[in-house]
Motif scaffolding. Structure first.
Motif, PDB file in Angstrom:
ATOM      1  N   THR A 170      -9.240   4.633   0.344  1.00 54.43           N
ATOM      2  CA  THR A 170      -8.699   3.784  -0.522  1.00 54.43           C
ATOM      3  C   THR A 170      -7.518   2.983   0.110  1.00 54.43           C
ATOM      4  O   THR A 170      -7.464   1.688  -0.169  1.00 54.43           O
ATOM      5  CB  THR A 170      -8.266   4.723  -1.695  1.00 54.43           C
ATOM      6  N   ALA A 171      -6.782   3.530   0.901  1.00 55.45           N
ATOM      7  CA  ALA A 171      -5.663   3.030   1.276  1.00 55.45           C
ATOM      8  C   ALA A 171      -6.182   1.611   2.364  1.00 55.45           C
ATOM      9  O   ALA A 171      -5.726   0.598   2.401  1.00 55.45           O
ATOM     10  CB  ALA A 171      -4.665   3.759   2.089  1.00 55.45           C
ATOM     11  N   THR A 182       0.889  -1.235   0.058  1.00 55.90           N
ATOM     12  CA  THR A 182       0.117   0.099  -0.034  1.00 55.90           C
ATOM     13  C   THR A 182       0.912   1.149   0.113  1.00 55.90           C
ATOM     14  O   THR A 182       0.506   2.235  -0.799  1.00 55.90           O
ATOM     15  CB  THR A 182      -1.001   0.041   1.366  1.00 55.90           C
ATOM     16  N   CYS A 200      -6.588   9.741   0.872  1.00 55.78           N
ATOM     17  CA  CYS A 200      -6.429   8.630   0.602  1.00 55.78           C
ATOM     18  C   CYS A 200      -6.575   7.376   1.527  1.00 55.78           C
ATOM     19  O   CYS A 200      -6.602   6.164   1.101  1.00 55.78           O
ATOM     20  CB  CYS A 200      -5.162   8.551  -0.127  1.00 55.78           C
ATOM     21  N   PHE A 244      -4.456   3.980  -6.782  1.00 56.20           N
ATOM     22  CA  PHE A 244      -4.120   5.596  -6.199  1.00 56.20           C
ATOM     23  C   PHE A 244      -3.920   6.362  -7.312  1.00 56.20           C
ATOM     24  O   PHE A 244      -4.583   7.897  -7.008  1.00 56.20           O
ATOM     25  CB  PHE A 244      -2.779   5.292  -5.407  1.00 56.20           C
ATOM     26  N   GLY A 292      -2.121  -1.617  -7.337  1.00 53.33           N
ATOM     27  CA  GLY A 292      -2.313  -0.657  -6.138  1.00 53.33           C
ATOM     28  C   GLY A 292      -1.885   0.757  -6.593  1.00 53.33           C
ATOM     29  O   GLY A 292      -2.583   1.718  -6.245  1.00 53.33           O
ATOM     30  N   LEU A 331       1.238   4.084  -3.104  1.00 46.68           N
ATOM     31  CA  LEU A 331       0.931   5.328  -2.805  1.00 46.68           C
ATOM     32  C   LEU A 331       1.834   6.399  -3.400  1.00 46.68           C
ATOM     33  O   LEU A 331       1.730   7.231  -4.017  1.00 46.68           O
ATOM     34  CB  LEU A 331       0.528   5.689  -1.470  1.00 46.68           C
TER      35      LEU A 331
END
Length: 275
Positions: free
Chosen positions: A199-200, A92, A196, A162, A158, A96
């Motif tokens: 979403t994270a 993650t 975020c 993002f 991922g 990001l």
């Protein structure tokens, strides 16, 4: 006031959903029921519950396992949790940072780099394991937790999630932060990271379940019994033994509990673009 047709439609919808949930959970219940009978009883899926639940599970969780006796079921659960959580957290974070760099820095050929990252989605994870293992062995990461987690840190999926979310963030936020003297890292930490977070969180949960269920990579990178994960432990005990079936039942519980408890956050984080 609800009409009769609407009430009937809601009843049918709920009946279908509950029936589907019961149908899908029936195999797990049948395996659980098989582990509640006295040791020595033939282990097979059944619907009747036994009276040895606490005895069987207490002995199973604390008993030493393996040829060397260096691992217990609790140890396997801990190893799987560390692997799953580290796998998900690092993926993650890297995703990001990669999406942030591709969008907010003047990286040459950023679009080409992004599409190359997406190409990794076309390759099964297992197809890269031999080359990855060779590099990990050269770096001395075999039989270490860093070796379990670090080689799998990159994630094209991922990065895609993002990047698509960050593209919806208004440019005025970046301009305002720049006028206030905020640098890129402060803009990321103070503004983008809170935005975020849904979403994270959703991506972390999905990746945690993926890491928890990972089998081939832990088998390749670890040979010591003290490093066994739950999935590898099931292969070690066998699918017809009491301990093997008990471990299979226990292994379902942590990811299933997380998905049930945080299903709203998962749906919101992955599909709601308005947060």
């Amino acid at each position: 006031m609800l009409s009769w047709q609407r009430l009937r439609a809601q009843f049918v919808d709920h009946f279908v959903l509950m029936s589907g949930a019961l149908f899908m959970s029936l195999p797990v219940y049948a395996l659980f029921a098989a582990t509640t009978h006295a040791p020595g009883t033939r282990v097979m899926p059944r619907l009747d519950l036994g009276t040895h639940v606490l005895d069987n599970y207490g002995a199973f969780l604390t008993a030493s396992s393996g040829f060397s006796g260096d691992i217990t079921a609790i140890g396997m659960l801990w190893n799987s949790f560390v692997f799953g959580a580290g796998f998900a957290a690092l993926k993650t974070l890297v995703s990001l940072l990669a999406a942030f760099a591709l969008l907010y820095f003047r990286v040459r050929f950023a679009s080409v780099i992004f599409w190359l990252l997406l190409l990794t989605l076309m390759l099964p994870l297992e197809s890269r394991f031999l080359a990855t293992y060779s590099v990990a062995a050269e770096l001395g990461l075999v039989n270490t937790r860093a070796g379990l987690i670090l080689p799998l840190a990159a994630s094209g999926l991922g990065t895609l999630f993002f990047r698509q979310f960050l593209m919806t963030v208004p440019d005025t936020l970046q301009e305002s932060a720049r006028m206030d003297g905020a640098g890129p890292l402060k803009f990321l930490a103070d503004i983008l990271l809170p935005l975020c977070l849904p979403t994270a969180s959703a991506l972390f949960l999905v990746l945690f379940v993926t890491g928890w269920n990972q089998y081939l990579w832990p088998v390749m990178i670890t040979s010591e019994e003290a490093s066994y994960t739950v999935v590898r432990g099931m292969q070690f005990f066998g699918s017809t033994s009491l301990y093997g079936v008990t471990l299979a039942v226990v292994a379902v519980l942590p990811p299933a509990a997380l998905v049930i408890l945080f299903q709203r956050q998962v749906v919101k984080g992955l599909f709601d673009g308005s947060h």
